[in-house]
Design a protein around this motif. Structure first.
Motif, PDB file in Angstrom:
ATOM      1  N   GLN A  11     -24.805 -12.785 -17.704  1.00  0.00           N
ATOM      2  CA  GLN A  11     -25.544 -12.396 -16.503  1.00  0.00           C
ATOM      3  C   GLN A  11     -25.151 -13.245 -15.296  1.00  0.00           C
ATOM      4  OE1 GLN A  11     -29.579 -12.993 -17.719  1.00  0.00           O
ATOM      5  NE2 GLN A  11     -29.520 -11.378 -19.237  1.00  0.00           N
ATOM      6  N   GLN A  12     -23.882 -13.549 -15.156  1.00  0.00           N
ATOM      7  CA  GLN A  12     -23.428 -14.398 -14.058  1.00  0.00           C
ATOM      8  C   GLN A  12     -23.698 -13.763 -12.699  1.00  0.00           C
ATOM      9  OE1 GLN A  12     -19.506 -16.375 -14.343  1.00  0.00           O
ATOM     10  NE2 GLN A  12     -19.304 -15.157 -16.191  1.00  0.00           N
ATOM     11  N   THR A  13     -23.965 -14.622 -11.729  1.00  0.00           N
ATOM     12  CA  THR A  13     -24.096 -14.165 -10.352  1.00  0.00           C
ATOM     13  C   THR A  13     -22.693 -13.869  -9.810  1.00  0.00           C
ATOM     14  OG1 THR A  13     -23.885 -16.379  -9.397  1.00  0.00           O
ATOM     15  CG2 THR A  13     -26.124 -15.650 -10.014  1.00  0.00           C
ATOM     16  N   ASP A  14     -22.634 -13.202  -8.679  1.00  0.00           N
ATOM     17  CA  ASP A  14     -21.331 -12.926  -8.052  1.00  0.00           C
ATOM     18  C   ASP A  14     -20.602 -14.230  -7.736  1.00  0.00           C
ATOM     19  OD1 ASP A  14     -21.790 -10.211  -8.229  1.00  0.00           O
ATOM     20  OD2 ASP A  14     -22.441 -10.013  -6.142  1.00  0.00           O
ATOM     21  N   ALA A  15     -21.341 -15.229  -7.274  1.00  0.00           N
ATOM     22  CA  ALA A  15     -20.721 -16.519  -6.951  1.00  0.00           C
ATOM     23  C   ALA A  15     -20.168 -17.186  -8.208  1.00  0.00           C
ATOM     24  CB  ALA A  15     -21.737 -17.435  -6.266  1.00  0.00           C
ATOM     25  N   GLU A  16     -20.909 -17.128  -9.312  1.00  0.00           N
ATOM     26  CA  GLU A  16     -20.425 -17.712 -10.561  1.00  0.00           C
ATOM     27  C   GLU A  16     -19.174 -16.987 -11.051  1.00  0.00           C
ATOM     28  OE1 GLU A  16     -24.567 -19.381 -12.539  1.00  0.00           O
ATOM     29  OE2 GLU A  16     -24.003 -17.292 -12.861  1.00  0.00           O
ATOM     30  N   LEU A  19     -16.189 -18.090  -8.760  1.00  0.00           N
ATOM     31  CA  LEU A  19     -15.734 -19.455  -9.026  1.00  0.00           C
ATOM     32  C   LEU A  19     -15.091 -19.539 -10.408  1.00  0.00           C
ATOM     33  CD1 LEU A  19     -15.413 -22.308  -8.017  1.00  0.00           C
ATOM     34  CD2 LEU A  19     -17.705 -22.825  -8.876  1.00  0.00           C
ATOM     35  N   TRP A  20     -15.681 -18.906 -11.398  1.00  0.00           N
ATOM     36  CA  TRP A  20     -15.116 -18.931 -12.751  1.00  0.00           C
ATOM     37  C   TRP A  20     -13.707 -18.339 -12.761  1.00  0.00           C
ATOM     38  CZ3 TRP A  20     -14.914 -21.509 -16.834  1.00  0.00           C
ATOM     39  CH2 TRP A  20     -14.438 -20.993 -18.041  1.00  0.00           C
ATOM     40  N   SER A  21     -13.467 -17.323 -11.960  1.00  0.00           N
ATOM     41  CA  SER A  21     -12.133 -16.715 -11.927  1.00  0.00           C
ATOM     42  C   SER A  21     -11.080 -17.708 -11.448  1.00  0.00           C
ATOM     43  CB  SER A  21     -12.125 -15.471 -11.043  1.00  0.00           C
ATOM     44  OG  SER A  21     -12.173 -15.811  -9.667  1.00  0.00           O
ATOM     45  N   ARG A  22     -11.509 -18.747 -10.732  1.00  0.00           N
ATOM     46  CA  ARG A  22     -10.561 -19.751 -10.208  1.00  0.00           C
ATOM     47  C   ARG A  22     -10.553 -21.046 -11.023  1.00  0.00           C
ATOM     48  NH1 ARG A  22      -9.051 -18.514  -4.927  1.00  0.00           N
ATOM     49  NH2 ARG A  22      -7.526 -20.155  -5.231  1.00  0.00           N
ATOM     50  N   LEU A  23     -11.553 -21.234 -11.899  1.00  0.00           N
ATOM     51  CA  LEU A  23     -11.619 -22.449 -12.711  1.00  0.00           C
ATOM     52  C   LEU A  23     -11.062 -22.241 -14.124  1.00  0.00           C
ATOM     53  CD1 LEU A  23     -15.180 -23.852 -11.892  1.00  0.00           C
ATOM     54  CD2 LEU A  23     -12.983 -24.589 -10.935  1.00  0.00           C
ATOM     55  N   ARG A  24     -11.169 -21.031 -14.617  1.00  0.00           N
ATOM     56  CA  ARG A  24     -10.809 -20.784 -16.016  1.00  0.00           C
ATOM     57  C   ARG A  24      -9.321 -20.969 -16.260  1.00  0.00           C
ATOM     58  NH1 ARG A  24     -11.378 -14.548 -17.420  1.00  0.00           N
ATOM     59  NH2 ARG A  24     -11.219 -15.585 -19.404  1.00  0.00           N
ATOM     60  N   ASN A  25      -8.975 -21.172 -17.507  1.00  0.00           N
ATOM     61  CA  ASN A  25      -7.570 -21.303 -17.935  1.00  0.00           C
ATOM     62  C   ASN A  25      -6.828 -22.446 -17.244  1.00  0.00           C
ATOM     63  OD1 ASN A  25      -7.853 -19.077 -19.668  1.00  0.00           O
ATOM     64  ND2 ASN A  25      -7.366 -17.655 -18.009  1.00  0.00           N
ATOM     65  N   ARG A  26      -7.550 -23.520 -16.972  1.00  0.00           N
ATOM     66  CA  ARG A  26      -6.924 -24.735 -16.403  1.00  0.00           C
ATOM     67  C   ARG A  26      -6.196 -24.478 -15.082  1.00  0.00           C
ATOM     68  NH1 ARG A  26      -6.795 -29.032 -20.145  1.00  0.00           N
ATOM     69  NH2 ARG A  26      -7.369 -28.370 -22.228  1.00  0.00           N
ATOM     70  N   GLN A  27      -6.710 -23.570 -14.275  1.00  0.00           N
ATOM     71  CA  GLN A  27      -6.057 -23.228 -13.010  1.00  0.00           C
ATOM     72  C   GLN A  27      -6.194 -24.319 -11.954  1.00  0.00           C
ATOM     73  OE1 GLN A  27      -6.583 -19.073 -11.530  1.00  0.00           O
ATOM     74  NE2 GLN A  27      -8.006 -18.950 -13.254  1.00  0.00           N
ATOM     75  N   LEU A  28      -7.221 -25.142 -12.070  1.00  0.00           N
ATOM     76  CA  LEU A  28      -7.470 -26.148 -11.042  1.00  0.00           C
ATOM     77  C   LEU A  28      -7.157 -27.533 -11.588  1.00  0.00           C
ATOM     78  CD1 LEU A  28      -8.552 -26.292  -8.111  1.00  0.00           C
ATOM     79  CD2 LEU A  28     -10.770 -26.832  -9.088  1.00  0.00           C
ATOM     80  N   GLN A  29      -6.085 -28.111 -11.118  1.00  0.00           N
ATOM     81  CA  GLN A  29      -5.660 -29.459 -11.497  1.00  0.00           C
ATOM     82  C   GLN A  29      -5.459 -29.602 -13.005  1.00  0.00           C
ATOM     83  OE1 GLN A  29      -5.054 -30.336  -8.033  1.00  0.00           O
ATOM     84  NE2 GLN A  29      -5.089 -32.238  -9.141  1.00  0.00           N
TER      85      GLN A  29
END
Length: 108
Positions: A11-16, A19-29
Motif C-alpha cells: 500500500q505504498q504512497t506515490d512518494a514511496e 523514491l523506491w524506484s530510485r533506491l532499489r537494486n543498489r542504484q544510489l551509491q
C-alpha cells in the motif's frame, strides 16, 4: 510486525513508490535499501544497513504527530541509525534534491 510491514509494502504512497524506484537494486551509491523494515516497535520506510541510514517519508498527518515522530527518531538514533525525514511533496516535486541529500548522508 512482519505482516504489517508486508501490508505497507503493498500500500505504498506515490512518494514511496517514486523514491523506491530510485533506491532499489543498489542504484544510489551502491547501497542496498530495504523498504518497510521492522526495527523494534517501529517500521522504517527505507533502511540501509551499510551506512546505518533510515529514510522516513512524512505525509500531512505528521504535522499532528511531531512528538511521536521525535520519539521514534530518538529511539532509532539510540540504535546508531541516522534518520533523514522528507515530506511526501518534497519527493514528488524535487526528487533530485532528495536523492542528493541521501547521497550526502551515505558518503558522510
Amino acid at each position: 510486525m512482519k505482516q504489517l510491514a508486508r501490508a505497507l509494502r503493498k500500500q505504498q504512497t506515490d512518494a514511496e513508490k517514486l523514491l523506491w524506484s530510485r533506491l532499489r537494486n543498489r542504484q544510489l551509491q551502491g547501497c542496498k535499501f530495504r523498504r518497510q523494515q521492522p526495527i523494534g516497535p517501529y517500521i522504517a520506510d527505507f533502511l540501509s544497513l551499510e551506512p546505518k541510514l533510515i529514510i522516513e517519508l512524512d505525509g500531512g498527518q505528521h504535522t499532528e504527530q511531531q512528538e511521536q515522530d521525535n520519539q521514534r527518531t530518538r529511539y532509532l538514533q539510540a540504535l546508531g541509525y541516522r534518520v533523514l525525514r522528507f515530506w511526501n511533496h518534497e519527493v514528488l516535486n524535487d526528487l533530485d534534491a532528495v536523492l542528493e541529500a541521501i547521497r550526502i548522508a551515505i558518503v558522510v
